[in-house]
Design a protein around this motif. Structure first.
Motif, mmCIF file in Angstrom:
data_model
loop_
_atom_site.group_PDB
_atom_site.id
_atom_site.type_symbol
_atom_site.label_atom_id
_atom_site.label_comp_id
_atom_site.label_asym_id
_atom_site.label_seq_id
_atom_site.Cartn_x
_atom_site.Cartn_y
_atom_site.Cartn_z
ATOM 1 N N ASP A 1 109.722 -2.440 31.903
ATOM 2 C CA ASP A 1 108.492 -3.230 31.975
ATOM 3 C C ASP A 1 107.464 -2.847 30.923
ATOM 4 O OD1 ASP A 1 109.485 -4.586 34.168
ATOM 5 O OD2 ASP A 1 108.693 -3.118 35.575
ATOM 6 N N ARG A 2 107.262 -1.570 30.689
ATOM 7 C CA ARG A 2 106.215 -1.165 29.740
ATOM 8 C C ARG A 2 106.550 -1.560 28.305
ATOM 9 N NH1 ARG A 2 108.601 3.190 31.740
ATOM 10 N NH2 ARG A 2 109.908 4.414 30.363
ATOM 11 N N ALA A 3 107.817 -1.793 28.009
ATOM 12 C CA ALA A 3 108.202 -2.233 26.663
ATOM 13 C C ALA A 3 108.064 -3.746 26.500
ATOM 14 C CB ALA A 3 109.630 -1.805 26.372
ATOM 15 N N ARG A 4 107.919 -4.461 27.617
ATOM 16 C CA ARG A 4 107.783 -5.915 27.546
ATOM 17 C C ARG A 4 106.371 -6.338 27.180
ATOM 18 N NH1 ARG A 4 110.606 -6.569 33.256
ATOM 19 N NH2 ARG A 4 112.703 -6.024 32.637
ATOM 20 N N ALA A 5 105.395 -5.550 27.555
ATOM 21 C CA ALA A 5 103.993 -5.928 27.356
ATOM 22 C C ALA A 5 103.651 -6.215 25.899
ATOM 23 C CB ALA A 5 103.078 -4.855 27.932
ATOM 24 N N PRO A 6 104.058 -5.393 24.946
ATOM 25 C CA PRO A 6 103.718 -5.717 23.551
ATOM 26 C C PRO A 6 104.301 -7.044 23.093
ATOM 27 C CG PRO A 6 104.436 -3.444 23.719
ATOM 28 C CD PRO A 6 104.695 -4.078 25.045
ATOM 29 N N ARG A 7 105.475 -7.367 23.548
ATOM 30 C CA ARG A 7 106.082 -8.649 23.162
ATOM 31 C C ARG A 7 105.297 -9.815 23.762
ATOM 32 N NH1 ARG A 7 110.285 -5.002 23.887
ATOM 33 N NH2 ARG A 7 111.706 -4.863 22.133
ATOM 34 N N LEU A 8 104.861 -9.647 24.985
ATOM 35 C CA LEU A 8 104.083 -10.688 25.631
ATOM 36 C C LEU A 8 102.714 -10.842 24.974
ATOM 37 C CD1 LEU A 8 104.081 -12.754 27.873
ATOM 38 C CD2 LEU A 8 103.237 -11.004 29.406
ATOM 39 N N LEU A 9 102.108 -9.749 24.612
ATOM 40 C CA LEU A 9 100.819 -9.817 23.933
ATOM 41 C C LEU A 9 100.956 -10.426 22.539
ATOM 42 C CD1 LEU A 9 99.225 -6.459 25.083
ATOM 43 C CD2 LEU A 9 98.778 -8.767 25.935
ATOM 44 N N SER B 1 112.099 -15.199 27.858
ATOM 45 C CA SER B 1 112.887 -15.146 29.098
ATOM 46 C C SER B 1 114.008 -14.111 29.040
ATOM 47 C CB SER B 1 113.445 -16.524 29.443
ATOM 48 O OG SER B 1 112.389 -17.378 29.794
ATOM 49 N N PRO B 2 114.829 -14.077 27.989
ATOM 50 C CA PRO B 2 115.850 -13.031 27.944
ATOM 51 C C PRO B 2 115.251 -11.624 27.919
ATOM 52 C CG PRO B 2 116.334 -14.715 26.312
ATOM 53 C CD PRO B 2 114.994 -15.023 26.886
ATOM 54 N N VAL B 3 114.136 -11.455 27.248
ATOM 55 C CA VAL B 3 113.493 -10.134 27.194
ATOM 56 C C VAL B 3 112.995 -9.742 28.577
ATOM 57 C CG1 VAL B 3 111.438 -8.922 26.356
ATOM 58 C CG2 VAL B 3 112.878 -10.160 24.768
ATOM 59 N N PHE B 4 112.414 -10.678 29.298
ATOM 60 C CA PHE B 4 111.860 -10.355 30.610
ATOM 61 C C PHE B 4 112.947 -10.056 31.629
ATOM 62 C CE2 PHE B 4 110.228 -11.365 34.814
ATOM 63 C CZ PHE B 4 109.127 -10.527 34.855
ATOM 64 N N MET C 1 109.680 -19.316 18.336
ATOM 65 C CA MET C 1 110.721 -18.327 18.480
ATOM 66 C C MET C 1 110.330 -17.288 19.532
ATOM 67 S SD MET C 1 113.633 -17.843 17.494
ATOM 68 C CE MET C 1 114.870 -16.918 16.734
ATOM 69 N N LEU C 2 109.062 -16.860 19.519
ATOM 70 C CA LEU C 2 108.621 -15.870 20.505
ATOM 71 C C LEU C 2 108.756 -16.405 21.925
ATOM 72 C CD1 LEU C 2 105.429 -14.551 18.703
ATOM 73 C CD2 LEU C 2 107.545 -13.293 19.072
ATOM 74 N N ASN C 3 108.435 -17.674 22.112
ATOM 75 C CA ASN C 3 108.559 -18.273 23.435
ATOM 76 C C ASN C 3 110.021 -18.332 23.868
ATOM 77 O OD1 ASN C 3 107.601 -19.646 25.779
ATOM 78 N ND2 ASN C 3 108.428 -21.505 24.888
ATOM 79 N N PHE C 4 110.887 -18.703 22.961
ATOM 80 C CA PHE C 4 112.308 -18.796 23.274
ATOM 81 C C PHE C 4 112.882 -17.440 23.684
ATOM 82 C CE2 PHE C 4 116.765 -18.604 21.868
ATOM 83 C CZ PHE C 4 117.294 -19.584 22.681
ATOM 84 N N LEU C 5 112.432 -16.382 23.053
ATOM 85 C CA LEU C 5 112.969 -15.050 23.328
ATOM 86 C C LEU C 5 112.348 -14.378 24.547
ATOM 87 C CD1 LEU C 5 113.230 -13.650 19.709
ATOM 88 C CD2 LEU C 5 115.076 -14.436 21.188
ATOM 89 N N PHE D 1 98.446 -15.179 32.382
ATOM 90 C CA PHE D 1 98.820 -14.920 33.775
ATOM 91 C C PHE D 1 100.128 -14.137 33.843
ATOM 92 C CE2 PHE D 1 100.998 -16.431 37.682
ATOM 93 C CZ PHE D 1 100.154 -15.831 38.609
ATOM 94 N N ALA D 2 101.091 -14.484 33.004
ATOM 95 C CA ALA D 2 102.353 -13.745 32.955
ATOM 96 C C ALA D 2 102.109 -12.303 32.532
ATOM 97 C CB ALA D 2 103.333 -14.423 31.995
ATOM 98 N N ALA D 3 101.144 -12.081 31.658
ATOM 99 C CA ALA D 3 100.817 -10.719 31.244
ATOM 100 C C ALA D 3 100.254 -9.926 32.422
ATOM 101 C CB ALA D 3 99.815 -10.743 30.090
ATOM 102 N N VAL D 4 99.422 -10.564 33.220
ATOM 103 C CA VAL D 4 98.875 -9.902 34.412
ATOM 104 C C VAL D 4 100.001 -9.589 35.395
ATOM 105 C CG1 VAL D 4 97.383 -10.224 36.420
ATOM 106 C CG2 VAL D 4 96.588 -10.889 34.157
ATOM 107 N N LEU D 5 100.898 -10.531 35.590
ATOM 108 C CA LEU D 5 102.038 -10.276 36.477
ATOM 109 C C LEU D 5 102.903 -9.139 35.960
ATOM 110 C CD1 LEU D 5 103.267 -13.826 37.521
ATOM 111 C CD2 LEU D 5 102.108 -12.143 38.918
ATOM 112 N N ASN D 6 103.159 -9.135 34.670
ATOM 113 C CA ASN D 6 103.975 -8.089 34.077
ATOM 114 C C ASN D 6 103.316 -6.724 34.269
ATOM 115 O OD1 ASN D 6 106.319 -7.376 32.439
ATOM 116 N ND2 ASN D 6 104.782 -6.733 30.955
ATOM 117 N N GLY D 7 102.010 -6.663 34.054
ATOM 118 C CA GLY D 7 101.289 -5.415 34.265
ATOM 119 C C GLY D 7 101.323 -4.976 35.714
#
Length: 69
Positions: free
Chosen positions: A16-24, A7-10, A1-5, A57-63
């Motif tokens: 951006d700073r609110a996306r990091a916790p979801r990615l982690l 792309s829409p979250v990103f 479920m986390l993986n499915f969600l 890697f996506a987390a590094v890009l997001n940061g």
């Protein structure tokens, strides 16, 4: 479920700073799967290694996006 969600979250989600916790959280779930499945099915645990690397890697890009904006 986390993986499915993810792309829409990103692409349409909060700043951006609110996306990091979801990615982690997604990365933590992947690593937890690897740890728990290691004893029963090492192949499955190893097959999740590229996925964990990709999410890291996506987390590094997001940061980076967050820092540059």
């Amino acid at each position: 479920m986390l993986n499915f969600l993810w792309s829409p979250v990103f692409f349409a989600g909060p700043p951006d700073r609110a996306r990091a916790p979801r990615l982690l959280l997604l990365l933590a779930a992947i690593l937890a799967f690897q740890v728990t499945s290691w004893r029963q099915n090492r192949v499955a645990a190893w097959l999740f290694a590229p996925y964990a690397a990709w999410v890291a890697f996506a987390a590094v890009l997001n940061g980076s996006i967050w820092l540059l904006n």
